[in-house]
Design an enzyme around this catalytic site. Structure first.
Site, PDB file in Angstrom:
ATOM      1  CG  HIS A   1      -2.327   0.556   0.685  1.00  0.00           C
ATOM      2  ND1 HIS A   1      -2.253   1.669  -0.114  1.00  0.00           N
ATOM      3  CD2 HIS A   1      -3.656   0.165   1.251  1.00  0.00           C
ATOM      4  CE1 HIS A   1      -3.813   1.879  -0.184  1.00  0.00           C
ATOM      5  NE2 HIS A   1      -4.351   0.946   0.463  1.00  0.00           N
TER       6      HIS A   1
ATOM      7  CB  SER B   1     -10.698   4.793   2.377  1.00  0.00           C
ATOM      8  OG  SER B   1      -9.617   5.184   1.244  1.00  0.00           O
TER       9      SER B   1
END
Length: 639
Positions: free
Chosen positions: A353, A469
């Site tokens: 990520h 998110s």
């Protein structure tokens, strides 16, 4: 090779498509991520704290926040703005965010890496492991070549596609200089997105280093890394002239690897990438000192990692476990992504990520799925090329001393114990989805988030820090911003449904849902426009620490720690290519919630550790969705 031109039809099959507008046409003129006003940030922060605190706690937090806003916070904010003005090529979050990821010492697997699994190929005979691995590998190479040649369609969010997603618009906009092209798109309600992360999709790896890892990319490397049964194989997929290997040759090499009956290594190296980053950094140094430099170089620079698993997928839970962590012997979690394909042709991506966010990976998956299913390079009747794969494919050998063997053994014990304690559960709510919610004029995302709040209240009788998110890719070097779905509105609505049902009419409950939807819509819009509070406060804290200042009282408030201990961490995606996505809980007493709101159903995939009961949480989510949908349909609900 004489066959080469026949296949590539003058290079056509080397690319997915040839965009009229160059890939990076809008990149230069993208708007910059705004630094929000400090007073707005403080107001938004306090709004998010309100449902989480009692009156006394809130008063204390409010005092600290206002003192921060008038004092040290103001100074830090002004420094941040000045610094941002001197770095117009990037965004204020870029440096701090890379640091946050790369300085984190926890293992990347389960803590940071996420997964998205592909839908099966609509033509069932193409879901054979060798056929699908070949077709997806070819499509992935085509994507890479298309991107590097500048032929990949730019990523654009079209609010009015009839006007902007047209040949005529593209033909005009390509002649508008890059320095102002964004404005041309903006005029027709199209929003080009940042594509600065895409180059890290390929030939990239996160290298473990003491204190802070490094991202490494070597675009010159031409080989693929394949893992099977814990063994490492590499072979070139691009020739000297930059052309892709024939699909039949790639098929032959993969067939050779799939039929290799070498035993699994006694000490599988993949486990090291599941370790604490400092531990792994020291072990990696030992590997390098022990004569493994060339082999590691091959791993790190490979185009990507293709993981071939020797078992079939039993069900969605098994699928989630396989794609989220699987067997560490057959993964290299540090690669920008692992393309995982199981015995029955089920495919998925597990991605690291730090280098990028879901938007870039999802575009890659959409293109690979479309290309490999609509124009597959090989079919079930295709014969592998008659090439000598034993010469083309190199099996990597690693020289291990006792310290490395002990390190691998310990890493395996830790990994197995963590995975053992992880639960994954899921539901599909079939009684409605996006279509019905839009008809009732409420936001589908708001309804899903409201259901999570309601469910947690029903299960644990509290409202806790919740994270959703949101991409800020509409800005140059944007990453993500946080939407804070727990609000005074969701708390009030949840309490009405869970605790005071008899006191409210169906109409009152309906109005409470609408109120939640409106507020959530506002928060979503603000976050997407870079007007959340999380990244701003994070950057101010980062700035204070980087200047060696004592940590301001505001950040030492327990309430600040608590709102950043995200018990419910959520992320959503909807794509024709993806059937399921998920990630691990971000705290040991949390839930990791991957969800999708489809036209007529809602899916939820929840991960948890023993501190929380994910199965029960999902039952409560189901009940909440049922209640919300019944109220929206005008039905009375029983308690």
């Amino acid at each position: 090779a004489p066959g080469r031109r026949g296949y590539s039809g003058a290079g056509a099959a080397e690319f997915l498509h040839r965009s009229i507008v160059p890939t990076m046409h809008y990149q230069k003129s993208l708007p910059r991520l705004p630094v929000p006003k400090l007073e707005d940030t403080i107001t938004r922060y306090l709004n998010a704290q309100k449902p989480l605190l009692n009156d006394d706690q809130f008063r204390k937090t409010e005092e600290l926040a206002h003192a921060f806003e008038k004092g040290i916070g103001r100074e830090l904010h002004e420094q941040l703005v000045a610094q941002d003005n001197q770095n117009k090529h990037t965004s204020y979050i870029t440096g701090p965010w890379f640091d946050m990821y790369l300085k984190a010492r926890e293992p990347v697997v389960l803590n940071f890496n996420a997964f998205m699994s592909f839908n099966p190929d609509p033509k069932s005979e193409y879901n054979d492991q060798l056929i699908r691995a070949t077709n997806m590998t070819v499509s992935a190479i085509r994507f890479m070549k298309t991107f590097r040649a500048g032929y990949l369609e730019p990523e654009v969010f079209h609010l009015n596609p009839e006007k902007s997603d047209t040949e005529i618009f593209k033909k005009i906009i390509r002649f508008v200089p890059s320095s102002i092209s964004w404005f041309g798109a903006y005029m027709v309600n199209a929003y080009p997105l940042d594509m600065s992360q895409y180059f890290r999709l390929f030939n990239s790896t996160r290298l473990p280093k003491l204190n802070r890892d490094e991202l490494y990319t070597d675009e010159k490397a031409k080989h693929l890394l394949v893992l099977r049964n814990g063994n490492f194989y590499v072979f070139d997929v691009i020739d000297r002239d930059g052309n892709m290997l024939e699909p039949s040759e790639i098929q032959a090499h993969l067939k050779y690897i799939l039929s290799d009956n070498s035993p699994a290594p006694a000490f599988p190296l993949g486990y090291l990438t599941s370790e604490n980053r400092d531990t792994w950094a020291l072990l990696r140094k030992n590997l390098l000192d022990n004569g493994n430099e060339e082999a590691l170089q091959k791993v790190d620079s490979a185009m990507f990692c293709l993981s071939l698993d020797d078992f079939a997928i039993k069900d969605f839970v098994h699928l989630s476990h396989t794609m989220l962590h699987g067997d560490a012997a057959n993964r290299w979690y540090d690669k920008s992504f692992n393309l995982i394909i199981t015995k029955d042709g089920t495919a998925g991506i597990n991605f690291e990520h730090s280098w990028g966010d879901g938007v870039a990976v999802l575009r890659f998956q959409n293109e690979v799925f479309k290309d490999s299913t609509k124009t597959p390079a090989i079919n079930p009747q295709s014969q592998p090329a008659s090439v000598d794969s034993s010469r083309a494919v190199q099996k990597l050998d690693f020289k291990l001393n006792d310290a490395l063997k002990a390190g691998i053994t310990k890493a395996k014990q830790k990994f197995d114990a963590t995975v053992e304690s992880l639960s994954v559960n899921m539901i599909q709510f079939q009684e409605g989805g996006k279509e019905l919610l839009k008809q009732k004029k409420v936001s589908p995302d708001a309804v899903a988030q409201l259901a999570f709040q309601m469910a947690f209240l029903r299960q644990y009788d509290q409202t806790v820090a919740t994270y959703e998110s949101c991409s800020t890719a509409a800005f140059k070097h944007g990453r993500t911003e946080t939407i804070r779905p727990a609000s005074i509105y969701t708390k009030k609505c949840s309490e009405a449904f869970v605790k005071e049902l008899s006191k409210h009419s169906t109409e009152e409950l309906h109005n409470l849902i609408v109120e939640c939807s409106k507020y959530h819509g506002r928060l979503t819009k603000e976050a997407a426009m870079g007007q959340g509070f999380d990244r701003h406060l994070f950057s101010l804290r980062y700035l204070a620490l980087s200047k060696g200042l004592p940590l301001p009282d505001f950040y030492q408030d327990q309430a600040y720690a608590r709102i950043n201990h995200n018990i419910i961490s959520t992320s959503t995606l909807v794509s024709p290519a993806v059937q399921l996505g998920g990630f691990g809980p971000v705290v040991s007493d949390g839930f990791g919630v991957g969800y999708q709101v489809q036209d007529d159903w809602i899916g939820c995939n929840v991960s948890s550790y023993p501190a929380r009961n994910g199965k029960e949480f999902l039952q409560c989510i189901y009940k909440s969705l049922e209640d919300i949908f019944n109220v929206l349909k005008g039905k009375k609900i029983g308690s």
